[in-house]
Design a protein around this motif. Structure first.
Motif, mmCIF file in Angstrom:
data_model
loop_
_atom_site.group_PDB
_atom_site.id
_atom_site.type_symbol
_atom_site.label_atom_id
_atom_site.label_comp_id
_atom_site.label_asym_id
_atom_site.label_seq_id
_atom_site.Cartn_x
_atom_site.Cartn_y
_atom_site.Cartn_z
ATOM 1 N N ASN A 108 0.817 -1.215 0.000
ATOM 2 C CA ASN A 108 0.000 0.000 0.000
ATOM 3 C C ASN A 108 0.849 1.262 0.000
ATOM 4 O OD1 ASN A 108 -1.866 1.814 2.388
ATOM 5 N ND2 ASN A 108 -2.437 1.615 0.259
ATOM 6 N N CYS A 109 1.990 1.237 0.651
ATOM 7 C CA CYS A 109 2.846 2.413 0.757
ATOM 8 C C CYS A 109 4.292 2.004 0.513
ATOM 9 C CB CYS A 109 2.685 3.026 2.137
ATOM 10 S SG CYS A 109 3.502 4.611 2.319
ATOM 11 N N SER A 140 -7.937 -2.278 -2.060
ATOM 12 C CA SER A 140 -7.175 -2.399 -3.307
ATOM 13 C C SER A 140 -6.307 -3.639 -3.500
ATOM 14 C CB SER A 140 -6.295 -1.166 -3.471
ATOM 15 O OG SER A 140 -7.081 -0.002 -3.541
ATOM 16 N N PRO A 141 -6.090 -4.517 -2.506
ATOM 17 C CA PRO A 141 -5.240 -5.675 -2.773
ATOM 18 C C PRO A 141 -5.707 -6.463 -3.995
ATOM 19 C CG PRO A 141 -5.604 -5.491 -0.429
ATOM 20 C CD PRO A 141 -6.513 -4.477 -1.093
ATOM 21 N N GLY A 142 -4.726 -6.814 -4.834
ATOM 22 C CA GLY A 142 -5.007 -7.563 -6.044
ATOM 23 C C GLY A 142 -5.308 -6.701 -7.255
ATOM 24 N N ARG A 143 -5.546 -5.404 -7.061
ATOM 25 C CA ARG A 143 -5.866 -4.510 -8.181
ATOM 26 C C ARG A 143 -4.602 -4.000 -8.859
ATOM 27 N NH1 ARG A 143 -9.852 0.080 -6.701
ATOM 28 N NH2 ARG A 143 -9.672 0.372 -8.944
ATOM 29 N N ARG A 144 -4.746 -3.684 -10.138
ATOM 30 C CA ARG A 144 -3.638 -3.129 -10.925
ATOM 31 C C ARG A 144 -3.685 -1.601 -10.875
ATOM 32 N NH1 ARG A 144 -0.507 -5.759 -14.089
ATOM 33 N NH2 ARG A 144 -0.474 -4.202 -15.736
ATOM 34 N N PHE A 145 -2.493 -1.017 -10.806
ATOM 35 C CA PHE A 145 -2.336 0.433 -10.795
ATOM 36 C C PHE A 145 -1.218 0.806 -11.766
ATOM 37 C CE2 PHE A 145 -4.355 -0.433 -6.811
ATOM 38 C CZ PHE A 145 -5.141 0.676 -6.560
ATOM 39 N N ARG A 187 -1.161 -4.306 -6.505
ATOM 40 C CA ARG A 187 -1.142 -4.089 -5.062
ATOM 41 C C ARG A 187 -1.241 -5.396 -4.295
ATOM 42 N NH1 ARG A 187 -3.554 -0.756 -1.400
ATOM 43 N NH2 ARG A 187 -3.578 -2.586 -0.089
ATOM 44 N N THR A 188 -0.465 -5.506 -3.210
ATOM 45 C CA THR A 188 -0.589 -6.627 -2.281
ATOM 46 C C THR A 188 -1.473 -6.199 -1.112
ATOM 47 O OG1 THR A 188 1.280 -6.007 -0.883
ATOM 48 C CG2 THR A 188 1.766 -7.366 -2.825
#
Length: 119
Positions: free
Chosen positions: A13-14, A67-72, A112-113
């Motif tokens: 996340n950060c 957001s875990p698992g989402r693409r950014f 994101r993890t």
């Protein structure tokens, strides 16, 4: 010198983000944005250039608790100093920007993890 982002493809996340590139000329600022895949950009922060040909952005926030698992996508844009100053009013808070009025310098895709990271 061309701009590049040095980042893992899977991130918490950060995190701290680093890259290569030269400090912009007077009147311009290099700014990092985080963009959920297919959505608006979110202002993150201006880049810092601690040594020649390298930059950093500390404590970059990628997404939120959902957001875990989402693409950014991480994007570095060259914008006017006036626009960067306006964006700085939103330091420390999520700020959505549908379109960035500047030149794209580089970008990188990440996933994101569920880890918090270094915030």
């Amino acid at each position: 010198m061309r701009f590049a982002i040095t980042v893992a493809t899977v991130v918490p996340n950060c995190l701290d983000v680093f890259g290569t590139g030269d400090e912009p000329p007077a009147g311009r600022t290099a700014v990092l944005f985080v963009r959920p895949a297919g959505a608006s950009y979110f202002y993150e922060q201006p880049l810092h250039f601690p040594t020649p040909h390298s930059w950093q952005a500390r404590r970059v926030v990628v997404g939120d608790q959902t957001s875990p698992g989402r693409r950014f996508e991480l994007h570095v844009f060259l914008v006017s100093d006036a626009y960067a100053k306006d964006l700085a009013k939103h330091d420390g808070e999520p700020h959505s920007v549908p379109e960035v009025p500047g030149k794209l310098l580089t970008s990188a895709a990440v996933t994101r993890t569920d880890e918090i990271g270094n915030c």
